[in-house]
Design a protein around this motif. Sequence first.
Motif, PDB file in Angstrom:
ATOM      1  N   PRO A 146       0.701  -1.418  -0.079  1.00 24.17           N
ATOM      2  CA  PRO A 146       0.120   0.293  -0.069  1.00 24.17           C
ATOM      3  C   PRO A 146       1.121   1.120   0.205  1.00 24.17           C
ATOM      4  CG  PRO A 146      -0.305  -1.885   1.639  1.00 24.17           C
ATOM      5  CD  PRO A 146       0.142  -2.239   0.777  1.00 24.17           C
ATOM      6  N   THR A 147       2.012   1.665   0.709  1.00 22.34           N
ATOM      7  CA  THR A 147       3.193   2.412   0.741  1.00 22.34           C
ATOM      8  C   THR A 147       3.308   2.347  -0.928  1.00 22.34           C
ATOM      9  OG1 THR A 147       3.296   2.001   3.210  1.00 22.34           O
ATOM     10  CG2 THR A 147       4.729   3.532   1.837  1.00 22.34           C
ATOM     11  N   VAL A 148       3.571   1.902  -1.134  1.00 24.53           N
ATOM     12  CA  VAL A 148       4.114   1.606  -2.372  1.00 24.53           C
ATOM     13  C   VAL A 148       3.467   1.958  -3.717  1.00 24.53           C
ATOM     14  CG1 VAL A 148       5.512  -0.268  -4.857  1.00 24.53           C
ATOM     15  CG2 VAL A 148       6.535  -0.725  -2.109  1.00 24.53           C
ATOM     16  N   ASP A 149       2.595   1.813  -3.524  1.00 27.54           N
ATOM     17  CA  ASP A 149       1.313   2.304  -4.661  1.00 27.54           C
ATOM     18  C   ASP A 149       1.100   3.900  -4.313  1.00 27.54           C
ATOM     19  OD1 ASP A 149      -0.757   1.997  -6.588  1.00 27.54           O
ATOM     20  OD2 ASP A 149      -2.358   1.881  -4.709  1.00 27.54           O
ATOM     21  N   GLN A 150       1.333   4.538  -2.981  1.00 26.93           N
ATOM     22  CA  GLN A 150       1.547   5.684  -3.036  1.00 26.93           C
ATOM     23  C   GLN A 150       2.334   6.877  -3.898  1.00 26.93           C
ATOM     24  OE1 GLN A 150       0.648   6.246   1.197  1.00 26.93           O
ATOM     25  NE2 GLN A 150      -1.235   5.421   1.032  1.00 26.93           N
ATOM     26  N   LEU A 151       3.565   6.031  -3.744  1.00 26.14           N
ATOM     27  CA  LEU A 151       4.832   6.968  -4.572  1.00 26.14           C
ATOM     28  C   LEU A 151       4.267   7.342  -5.562  1.00 26.14           C
ATOM     29  CD1 LEU A 151       7.248   4.034  -4.059  1.00 26.14           C
ATOM     30  CD2 LEU A 151       6.724   6.192  -2.214  1.00 26.14           C
ATOM     31  N   SER A 152       5.037   8.047  -5.877  1.00 21.26           N
ATOM     32  CA  SER A 152       4.845   9.063  -7.217  1.00 21.26           C
ATOM     33  C   SER A 152       5.258   7.951  -8.526  1.00 21.26           C
ATOM     34  CB  SER A 152       5.565  10.594  -7.605  1.00 21.26           C
ATOM     35  OG  SER A 152       7.430  10.366  -7.569  1.00 21.26           O
ATOM     36  N   HIS A 153       5.185   8.520  -9.886  1.00 15.55           N
ATOM     37  CA  HIS A 153       5.245   7.310 -10.998  1.00 15.55           C
ATOM     38  C   HIS A 153       7.134   6.878 -10.652  1.00 15.55           C
ATOM     39  CE1 HIS A 153       6.385   5.876 -14.867  1.00 15.55           C
ATOM     40  NE2 HIS A 153       6.838   6.493 -15.122  1.00 15.55           N
TER      41      HIS A 153
END
Length: 86
Positions: A8-15
């Motif tokens: 879930p944290t990785v999903d919130q990262l920018s491209h």
Amino acid sequence: MPLSELLPTVDQLSHQDKLRLIHFLLLAVAKEQGCSLEPAEHTNSENVLLNQLASTSAVVWSPQADGESVQALSELLLAAQESAHA
């Protein structure tokens, strides 16, 4: 930290940050396998080039700083104007 908590944290990262994470993970896995994916030769030659550029001085020439050049350019301009009007 378990992967289920990390995703879930990785999903919130920018491209861009996701690409940085991919790069980081790729280098980490390669290092664990005894491989080095760092372009040491390229980095070294790049550093050499940057050091050469930093120690080089550039000389910029301008006809405005040389009286003879100013005169020569003025004469060429006058000759070009005269031939255009002829």
